[in-house]
Design an enzyme around this catalytic site. Structure first.
Site, short mmCIF file in Angstrom:
data_model
loop_
_atom_site.label_atom_id
_atom_site.label_comp_id
_atom_site.label_asym_id
_atom_site.label_seq_id
_atom_site.Cartn_x
_atom_site.Cartn_y
_atom_site.Cartn_z
N LYS A 1 0.81 -1.22 0.00
CA LYS A 1 0.00 0.00 0.00
C LYS A 1 0.85 1.27 0.00
CE LYS A 1 -3.95 -2.15 2.30
NZ LYS A 1 -4.93 -2.06 3.39
N THR B 1 4.67 -0.53 21.34
CA THR B 1 5.88 0.30 21.20
C THR B 1 5.41 1.75 21.26
OG1 THR B 1 6.72 -1.41 19.74
CG2 THR B 1 7.94 0.66 19.77
P1 ATR Z 1 -0.35 -3.09 9.94
O1 ATR Z 1 0.18 -2.37 8.76
O2 ATR Z 1 -1.30 -4.21 9.61
O3 ATR Z 1 -0.91 -2.19 11.00
P2 ATR Z 1 2.21 -3.33 11.24
O4 ATR Z 1 2.66 -2.05 10.68
O5 ATR Z 1 3.16 -4.47 11.29
O6 ATR Z 1 0.92 -3.88 10.53
O7 ATR Z 1 1.69 -3.05 12.71
C1 ATR Z 1 1.22 -4.05 13.51
C2 ATR Z 1 0.66 -3.42 14.77
O8 ATR Z 1 0.20 -4.44 15.63
C3 ATR Z 1 1.69 -2.64 15.56
O9 ATR Z 1 1.03 -1.55 16.19
C4 ATR Z 1 2.16 -3.67 16.58
O10 ATR Z 1 2.72 -3.14 17.74
P3 ATR Z 1 4.30 -2.75 17.79
O11 ATR Z 1 4.43 -1.46 17.05
O12 ATR Z 1 4.61 -2.64 19.22
O13 ATR Z 1 5.01 -3.89 17.11
C5 ATR Z 1 0.85 -4.34 16.89
N1 ATR Z 1 0.95 -5.68 17.48
C6 ATR Z 1 1.12 -6.86 16.85
N2 ATR Z 1 1.11 -7.89 17.72
C7 ATR Z 1 0.90 -7.35 18.95
C8 ATR Z 1 0.76 -7.88 20.26
N3 ATR Z 1 0.83 -9.19 20.52
N4 ATR Z 1 0.57 -7.03 21.29
C9 ATR Z 1 0.48 -5.69 21.06
N5 ATR Z 1 0.58 -5.12 19.84
C10 ATR Z 1 0.79 -5.93 18.80
#
Ligand code: ATR
Length: 266
Positions: free
Chosen positions: A67, A154
């Site tokens: 995207k 994060t």
């Molecule tokens: P997308 O484009 O689908 O949003 P991404 O950019 O990889 O995918 O982001 C994934 C999101 O899910 C992030 O906010 C991630 O948190 P981090 O920035 O801390 O990595 C969050 N995420 C994924 N698994 C998680 C979990 N088990 N607990 C909390 N946050 C999670």
């Protein structure tokens, strides 16, 4: 030549529901379309879209993980694509140029509105600070909520995203100290069947919880919310169909009956 030669580009792409959804929309108008799934490898999006265009392709959806790459293919961008910094829809103009649009956020908003969820004057929490979250903040702001708060595992990612859109930010540790009417899970945690390290008190005054993920089974996030007293929950299937409907409208100027297609998919 067919009026609408469409495709979705992504990786993986095999399980995409978009061809089925758009074929169902087209049937509602007796419109003949072709809608393909195109698997793109690594940095090949420009090549793949160009080949598609050469053989008559005149509208496309772009999905994960391309995207952001699709921004560069677009000669022009809609305001919502600019704000999202991501494109999920390419619309042809001037015979051979692409207008890049993003229909994800309006898809979420329209799905909620169709479920009679009021957004105006509501306190909204968005969990996650990745692309999914970024794509929906601007369309949600247009609905005049009283506040939008972004939180993320994060923390600094949530902080900079919140700053960019002029909304509030809170850490995972603090998130339950405020109250929210609506909570949206925009993380990929449900996809991985993981739970979130957030205090369950976050749901205390919450009336509606939305998980942007969907699947045959209820997502762990929705089960958790329900177990903590949230009356109304929704997965992201409706968002998928409403974003598709908006893309379909941008290509054809036709507004399909979305609910029929959601029922069909369920
Ligand atoms: P997308 O484009 O689908 O949003 P991404 O950019 O990889 O995918 O982001 C994934 C999101 O899910 C992030 O906010 C991630 O948190 P981090 O920035 O801390 O990595 C969050 N995420 C994924 N698994 C998680 C979990 N088990 N607990 C909390 N946050 C999670």
């Amino acid at each position: 030549m067919l009026a609408y030669q469409l495709a979705v580009f992504g990786n993986p792409i095999e399980h995409s529901l978009s061809p089925e959804i758009h074929t169902k929309f087209a049937e509602q108008f007796n419109l003949q379309i072709v809608y393909e799934k195109i698997l793109v490898i690594e940095n090949d999006l420009p090549k793949a879209v160009n080949e598609f265009q050469q053989r008559g392709g005149n509208g496309a959806n772009i999905t994960v993980p391309f995207k952001e790459d699709a921004l560069n293919l677009s000669s022009e961008l809609s305001e919502r694509a600019q704000k999202a910094k991501a494109v999920n829809t390419l619309i042809m103009f001037n015979q051979n140029q692409w207008l890049g649009d993003n229909t994800d956020g309006i898809g979420l908003v329209n799905d909620m509105l169709s479920q009679h969820i009021v957004l105006e004057n509501k306190k909204i929490l968005i969990i996650g600070a990745g692309g999914a979250s970024r794509g929906v903040i601007f369309p949600l702001l247009l609905e005049n909520p009283s506040s939008i708060t972004v939180t993320n595992r994060t923390a600094n990612k949530a902080e900079s995203l919140a700053k960019e859109f002029g909304v509030d930010f809170i850490t995972f540790d603090e998130v339950h100290n405020k109250s929210y009417d609506i909570i949206i899970n925009a993380t990929s945690s449900s996809l991985k069947k993981e739970t979130l390290a957030i205090d369950s008190r976050v749901f205390n005054s919450c009336q509606f919880v939305y998980d942007m993920m969907y699947g045959k089974e209820e997502t762990p996030f929705l089960t958790w919310a329900k177990n903590n007293g949230v009356a109304k929950i929704s997965n992201g299937l409706g968002m998928l169909v409403y974003q598709a409907a908006e893309s379909f409208f941008q290509w054809t100027q036709l507004k399909p009956d979305v609910k029929l297609v959601i029922q069909h998919l369920r």
